[in-house]
Write a protein that holds these residues in place. Structure first.
Motif, PDB file in Angstrom:
ATOM      1  N   SER A 176       8.447 -12.957  24.178  1.00 38.44           N
ATOM      2  CA  SER A 176       9.038 -13.302  24.082  1.00 38.44           C
ATOM      3  C   SER A 176      10.230 -14.360  23.822  1.00 38.44           C
ATOM      4  N   ALA A 177       9.045 -15.588  23.102  1.00 37.04           N
ATOM      5  CA  ALA A 177       9.792 -16.143  22.798  1.00 37.04           C
ATOM      6  C   ALA A 177      10.591 -15.718  21.273  1.00 37.04           C
ATOM      7  N   LEU A 178       9.741 -14.881  20.449  1.00 38.42           N
ATOM      8  CA  LEU A 178       9.939 -14.525  19.501  1.00 38.42           C
ATOM      9  C   LEU A 178      11.423 -13.515  19.138  1.00 38.42           C
ATOM     10  N   LYS A 179      11.220 -12.590  20.469  1.00 41.98           N
ATOM     11  CA  LYS A 179      12.585 -12.162  20.900  1.00 41.98           C
ATOM     12  C   LYS A 179      13.399 -12.766  20.658  1.00 41.98           C
ATOM     13  N   LYS A 180      13.868 -13.921  20.966  1.00 41.06           N
ATOM     14  CA  LYS A 180      15.047 -14.686  21.847  1.00 41.06           C
ATOM     15  C   LYS A 180      15.380 -15.887  19.969  1.00 41.06           C
ATOM     16  N   PHE A 181      14.146 -15.633  19.518  1.00 41.30           N
ATOM     17  CA  PHE A 181      14.512 -16.906  17.906  1.00 41.30           C
ATOM     18  C   PHE A 181      14.989 -16.123  17.250  1.00 41.30           C
ATOM     19  N   TYR A 182      14.140 -15.014  16.768  1.00 34.01           N
ATOM     20  CA  TYR A 182      14.993 -13.719  15.858  1.00 34.01           C
ATOM     21  C   TYR A 182      16.454 -13.250  16.224  1.00 34.01           C
ATOM     22  N   ALA A 183      16.466 -13.371  17.627  1.00 40.53           N
ATOM     23  CA  ALA A 183      17.786 -13.227  17.834  1.00 40.53           C
ATOM     24  C   ALA A 183      19.291 -13.994  18.323  1.00 40.53           C
ATOM     25  N   LYS A 184      18.319 -14.610  18.355  1.00 42.87           N
ATOM     26  CA  LYS A 184      19.578 -16.878  17.684  1.00 42.87           C
ATOM     27  C   LYS A 184      20.097 -16.058  16.483  1.00 42.87           C
ATOM     28  N   ARG A 185      18.870 -16.232  15.858  1.00 44.09           N
ATOM     29  CA  ARG A 185      18.995 -16.654  14.119  1.00 44.09           C
ATOM     30  C   ARG A 185      20.025 -14.707  13.368  1.00 44.09           C
ATOM     31  N   PHE A 186      19.665 -13.730  14.537  1.00 43.72           N
ATOM     32  CA  PHE A 186      20.692 -12.820  13.997  1.00 43.72           C
ATOM     33  C   PHE A 186      21.530 -12.475  14.449  1.00 43.72           C
ATOM     34  N   ASP A 187      22.236 -13.201  15.964  1.00 41.18           N
ATOM     35  CA  ASP A 187      24.133 -13.493  16.129  1.00 41.18           C
ATOM     36  C   ASP A 187      24.553 -14.864  15.250  1.00 41.18           C
ATOM     37  N   LYS A 188      23.859 -15.799  14.899  1.00 45.76           N
ATOM     38  CA  LYS A 188      24.567 -16.943  14.023  1.00 45.76           C
ATOM     39  C   LYS A 188      24.381 -16.180  12.722  1.00 45.76           C
ATOM     40  N   ALA A 189      24.158 -15.139  12.034  1.00 45.55           N
ATOM     41  CA  ALA A 189      24.179 -14.439  11.118  1.00 45.55           C
ATOM     42  C   ALA A 189      25.524 -13.146  11.332  1.00 45.55           C
ATOM     43  N   MET A 190      25.334 -12.591  12.573  1.00 50.86           N
ATOM     44  CA  MET A 190      26.172 -11.879  12.284  1.00 50.86           C
ATOM     45  C   MET A 190      28.082 -12.295  12.550  1.00 50.86           C
ATOM     46  N   GLY A 191      27.721 -13.762  12.892  1.00 52.69           N
ATOM     47  CA  GLY A 191      28.870 -14.235  13.385  1.00 52.69           C
ATOM     48  C   GLY A 191      29.383 -14.853  12.051  1.00 52.69           C
ATOM     49  N   ARG A 192      28.204 -15.427  10.779  1.00 58.07           N
ATOM     50  CA  ARG A 192      29.222 -16.101   9.668  1.00 58.07           C
ATOM     51  C   ARG A 192      29.323 -14.352   8.870  1.00 58.07           C
ATOM     52  N   LEU A 193      28.900 -13.614   9.417  1.00 58.40           N
ATOM     53  CA  LEU A 193      29.900 -12.280   8.388  1.00 58.40           C
ATOM     54  C   LEU A 193      30.987 -12.092   9.047  1.00 58.40           C
ATOM     55  N   ASP A 194      31.166 -12.335   9.952  1.00 59.45           N
ATOM     56  CA  ASP A 194      32.513 -12.059  10.578  1.00 59.45           C
ATOM     57  C   ASP A 194      33.732 -13.262  10.325  1.00 59.45           C
ATOM     58  N   ARG A 195      32.888 -13.790  10.050  1.00 62.19           N
ATOM     59  CA  ARG A 195      33.886 -15.220   9.505  1.00 62.19           C
ATOM     60  C   ARG A 195      34.241 -15.438   8.003  1.00 62.19           C
TER      61      ARG A 195
END
Length: 214
Positions: A48-67
């Protein structure tokens, strides 16, 4: 069906045991139960902790790509989006990010992230190919990943062995051994580890990839 008389007899025998024996039996039973439950709970918590970590990094990367306003701005987060997307099971997003990353990479051959892009982009596409039972494609991607010139991260910590393990499970030993050989160019610090993995594969064993398995 169990015999009521036998159950009653066993209950009487247990009730006549000394308290210290009953206590020891109870403690032993609890210890066994905890030995089963605690590892399961730790694994679930870890996953569960790993998935949260991956999700945080993924969301951050996608947010940067949007900008992003240039290819260079997108070069770094695409690497993260591809890798984290795959680990989260977001196959379509991971595939698109990896393809864009590899298409963009030739423009940035002098960039420190170039080696990561070549390695990680091919690694993600290869692991997706294994899941889709396109084994020949997966073998091609593994070799292309091994052609990375290296990077600060790859040179120090070594390459990802996830696709190598996937292909070993499919019996593709020769391709994996070729990948090990290619990795020697940039992972000089890992020659001893590569030697051991090579020995294991040739002996028909699955190597212990440890921290290099994502």
């Amino acid at each position: 069906m169990s015999n009521p008389t036998v159950r009653h007899t066993k209950a009487n025998m247990f009730s006549k045991l000394p308290f210290r024996v009953k206590l020891a039996a109870g403690v032993a039973a609890i210890t066994v139960l905890l030995g089963i439950l605690v590892p399961l709970l730790l694994i679930q918590h870890h996953d569960s902790a790993l998935k949260k970590f991956y999700a945080k990094r993924f969301d951050k990367a996608m947010g940067r790509l949007d900008r992003t306003t240039s290819d260079q701005d997108g070069f770094y987060p695409l690497t993260e989006a591809a890798t984290m997307g795959f680990l989260l099971g977001k196959t379509n997003e991971a595939r698109v990010s990896a393809q864009k990353l590899l298409a963009m990479a030739p423009k940035f051959q002098e960039n420190w992230n170039y080696g990561n892009a070549i390695h990680d982009g091919n690694m993600v596409l290869g692991r997706i190919a294994v899941r889709e039972e396109r084994i020949e494609d997966a073998k091609h991607f593994l070799i292309e990943a091994g052609k990375s010139p290296g990077s600060p991260q790859l040179d120090s910590f070594g390459p990802d062995m996830g696709l190598a393990k996937d292909l070993l499970e499919k019996g593709e030993r020769d391709t994996v051994l070729e990948y090990f050989q290619l990795c020697r160019k940039f992972w000089e610090m890992g020659h001893g580890q590569l030697d051991q993995w090579t020995k294991d594969v040739k002996a028909g064993k699955m190597p212990d990839f440890g921290v290099n398995l994502y």
